[in-house]
Design a protein around this motif. Structure first.
Motif, mmCIF file in Angstrom:
data_model
loop_
_atom_site.group_PDB
_atom_site.id
_atom_site.type_symbol
_atom_site.label_atom_id
_atom_site.label_comp_id
_atom_site.label_asym_id
_atom_site.label_seq_id
_atom_site.Cartn_x
_atom_site.Cartn_y
_atom_site.Cartn_z
ATOM 1 N N LYS A 292 24.386 34.861 40.354
ATOM 2 C CA LYS A 292 25.333 35.259 39.281
ATOM 3 C C LYS A 292 26.515 36.130 39.259
ATOM 4 N N TYR A 293 26.204 37.005 40.576
ATOM 5 C CA TYR A 293 27.262 38.014 40.818
ATOM 6 C C TYR A 293 27.228 38.296 42.513
ATOM 7 N N ILE A 294 28.575 38.378 42.995
ATOM 8 C CA ILE A 294 28.655 38.884 44.352
ATOM 9 C C ILE A 294 29.614 40.154 44.282
ATOM 10 N N GLY A 295 29.019 41.068 45.208
ATOM 11 C CA GLY A 295 30.042 41.964 45.523
ATOM 12 C C GLY A 295 30.993 41.903 46.770
ATOM 13 N N VAL A 296 32.186 41.856 46.526
ATOM 14 C CA VAL A 296 33.280 41.700 47.503
ATOM 15 C C VAL A 296 34.127 42.805 47.765
ATOM 16 N N GLY A 297 33.562 44.180 47.660
ATOM 17 C CA GLY A 297 34.378 45.152 47.807
ATOM 18 C C GLY A 297 33.771 46.702 46.984
ATOM 19 N N GLU A 298 34.124 47.829 47.332
ATOM 20 C CA GLU A 298 33.638 49.035 46.936
ATOM 21 C C GLU A 298 34.035 49.370 45.347
ATOM 22 N N GLY A 299 35.035 49.004 45.170
ATOM 23 C CA GLY A 299 35.745 49.340 43.700
ATOM 24 C C GLY A 299 34.739 48.870 42.708
ATOM 25 N N ILE A 300 35.048 49.573 41.432
ATOM 26 C CA ILE A 300 34.225 49.334 40.352
ATOM 27 C C ILE A 300 34.301 47.826 39.770
ATOM 28 N N ASP A 301 35.540 47.476 40.147
ATOM 29 C CA ASP A 301 35.963 46.138 39.701
ATOM 30 C C ASP A 301 35.829 44.756 40.814
ATOM 31 N N ASP A 302 34.891 45.290 41.874
ATOM 32 C CA ASP A 302 34.832 44.474 43.128
ATOM 33 C C ASP A 302 33.882 43.632 42.798
ATOM 34 N N LEU A 303 32.748 43.748 41.790
ATOM 35 C CA LEU A 303 31.656 43.006 41.451
ATOM 36 C C LEU A 303 32.192 41.612 40.562
ATOM 37 N N GLN A 304 32.089 40.736 41.159
ATOM 38 C CA GLN A 304 32.480 39.287 40.500
ATOM 39 C C GLN A 304 31.646 38.451 39.956
ATOM 40 N N VAL A 305 31.951 37.844 38.891
ATOM 41 C CA VAL A 305 30.952 36.732 38.637
ATOM 42 C C VAL A 305 31.172 35.664 39.830
ATOM 43 N N PHE A 306 29.884 34.933 39.999
ATOM 44 C CA PHE A 306 29.992 34.052 41.249
ATOM 45 C C PHE A 306 30.460 32.569 40.564
ATOM 46 N N ASN A 307 31.310 32.088 41.005
ATOM 47 C CA ASN A 307 31.989 30.806 40.748
ATOM 48 C C ASN A 307 31.939 29.912 42.041
ATOM 49 N N LYS A 308 31.253 28.847 41.917
ATOM 50 C CA LYS A 308 30.757 28.078 43.078
ATOM 51 C C LYS A 308 32.117 27.547 43.829
ATOM 52 N N PHE A 309 33.149 26.883 42.743
ATOM 53 C CA PHE A 309 34.188 26.464 43.086
ATOM 54 C C PHE A 309 35.103 27.374 43.930
ATOM 55 N N GLU A 310 35.356 28.566 43.477
ATOM 56 C CA GLU A 310 36.331 29.532 43.927
ATOM 57 C C GLU A 310 35.707 30.060 45.263
ATOM 58 N N PHE A 311 34.368 30.137 45.320
ATOM 59 C CA PHE A 311 33.603 30.624 46.510
ATOM 60 C C PHE A 311 33.834 29.951 47.587
ATOM 61 N N VAL A 312 33.713 28.406 47.451
ATOM 62 C CA VAL A 312 33.958 27.503 48.337
ATOM 63 C C VAL A 312 35.427 27.242 48.854
ATOM 64 N N ASP A 313 36.195 27.224 48.047
ATOM 65 C CA ASP A 313 37.762 27.573 48.126
ATOM 66 C C ASP A 313 38.100 28.598 48.865
ATOM 67 N N SER A 314 37.681 29.795 48.793
ATOM 68 C CA SER A 314 38.095 31.080 49.460
ATOM 69 C C SER A 314 37.278 30.899 50.888
ATOM 70 N N PHE A 315 36.087 30.374 51.115
ATOM 71 C CA PHE A 315 35.452 30.074 52.354
ATOM 72 C C PHE A 315 36.161 29.188 53.003
ATOM 73 N N PHE A 316 36.743 27.978 52.575
ATOM 74 C CA PHE A 316 37.296 27.030 53.483
ATOM 75 C C PHE A 316 38.786 26.843 53.659
ATOM 76 N N THR A 317 39.628 27.637 52.792
ATOM 77 C CA THR A 317 41.118 27.678 52.894
ATOM 78 C C THR A 317 41.518 28.825 53.288
#
Length: 317
Positions: A292-317
């Motif tokens: 449901k959520y992933i943490g990608v930084g220490e800031g209060i706004d760096d907890l993100q809703v997990f979106n499979k499209f955006e995750f794979v896009d960021s991982f592979f491009t």
């Protein structure tokens, strides 16, 4: 395949890209070595790819599933070039994530059918559980929801104090008792307060002990049973928080907690400081629980809703 569509804001996407940078760089360094000198996807390339995926903390079972899918495509197309491997991997991993993560949310939302919407948060100490709760409280508050926190991890004074700091920081009320109090009693009081105040969201912190699975199971069962005296179908979400930087240890934690209670969602933290982002793919697939959520930084706004499209896009491009 039409898996990939841009739906995050530019700022959110940049945060996600940066958070996954270490995982992506390490993965593609390994992948480049796996296909070096090869023009065709053959058995040697697949063996090397299997090693790359396992060493990237995707997990053995999920790795074998991905390899099987790629082998099926190779058998259809007798000549698949290694230059196509990136895109094939991207499509197969997106397809795998889509089986468990069926939604495509981009914002912090709760079902309109449950009020208050009760989230019980579980996870071992040190994984970022309390911090995740605080960040969730902040995001839901920003979305206009009335949030109440319950400090039911009563076995550590530091846990109560830490949650209180987040409550003050986000301007969210907290229900607490003294250290050593009955966690179920705290949960009961929290839900009563939420109902009386017409709150939208309740987030209950629970103890992060794994030394005895039977005790953990009994405790979580009791907390749920007592909550249901106030809100009949609570909790609506049992969220397991895992530290993504621990790699295979996160798999073991997931195994222990899913055996102790019914986990309905995952939050994977600390992905920005690690090259083990593949753990998101493996845990979601192996336990058939949506992230449901992933943490990608220490800031209060760096907890993100997990979106499979955006995750794979960021991982592979």
């Amino acid at each position: 395949m039409s898996f990939f569509k841009k739906i995050f804001s530019k700022e959110k996407k940049e945060t996600l890209d940066k958070g996954l940078e270490k995982s992506k760089t390490t993965f593609f360094d390994k992948l480049s070595k796996a296909v070096a000198g090869k023009s065709k996807v053959d058995d040697d390339v697949l063996d090397n790819l299997e090693e790359v995926l396992v060493s990237s903390d995707v997990g053995v079972n999920t790795t074998l599933k991905i390899i099987d899918r790629i082998e099926a495509r190779v058998s259809k197309d007798k000549y698949l070039g290694t230059d196509e491997l990136n895109q094939i991997l991207r499509e197969e991993i997106a397809g795998l994530l889509s089986e468990t993560n069926t939604g495509d949310a981009t914002e912090f939302e709760i079902p309109e059918t449950t009020k208050p919407h009760v989230i019980m948060v579980v996870g071992v100490n040190g994984v970022g559980k309390t911090t995740t709760i605080g960040k969730l409280a902040s995001q839901f508050s920003k979305a206009g929801k009335k949030v109440i926190l319950g400090a039911a991890d009563t076995f550590r004074a530091a846990a109560i104090d830490q949650l209180e700091v987040w409550a003050d920081r986000t301007g969210v009320p907290i229900v607490k008792q003294d250290m050593g109090s009955d966690p179920a009693s705290v949960a009961f009081d929290t839900l009563e307060s939420a109902v009386n105040q017409n709150a939208d969201v309740v987030i209950i912190d629970t103890a992060g002990r794994l030394h005895n699975k039977v005790n953990l199971m009994n405790e979580l069962t009791k907390v749920k049973r007592v909550m249901q005296k106030v809100v009949g179908d609570a909790p609506h979400d049992v969220m397991l928080v895992l530290d993504g930087s621990t790699g295979q240890n996160a798999f073991e934690q997931a195994k222990q907690f899913t055996a102790a209670t019914e986990v309905t969602s995952l939050a994977v933290t600390k992905l920005d400081g690690t090259a083990k982002g593949g753990v998101v793919i493996g845990i979601s697939d192996q336990f058939q629980i949506p992230v449901k959520y992933i943490g990608v930084g220490e800031g209060i706004d760096d907890l993100q809703v997990f979106n499979k499209f955006e995750f794979v896009d960021s991982f592979f491009t």
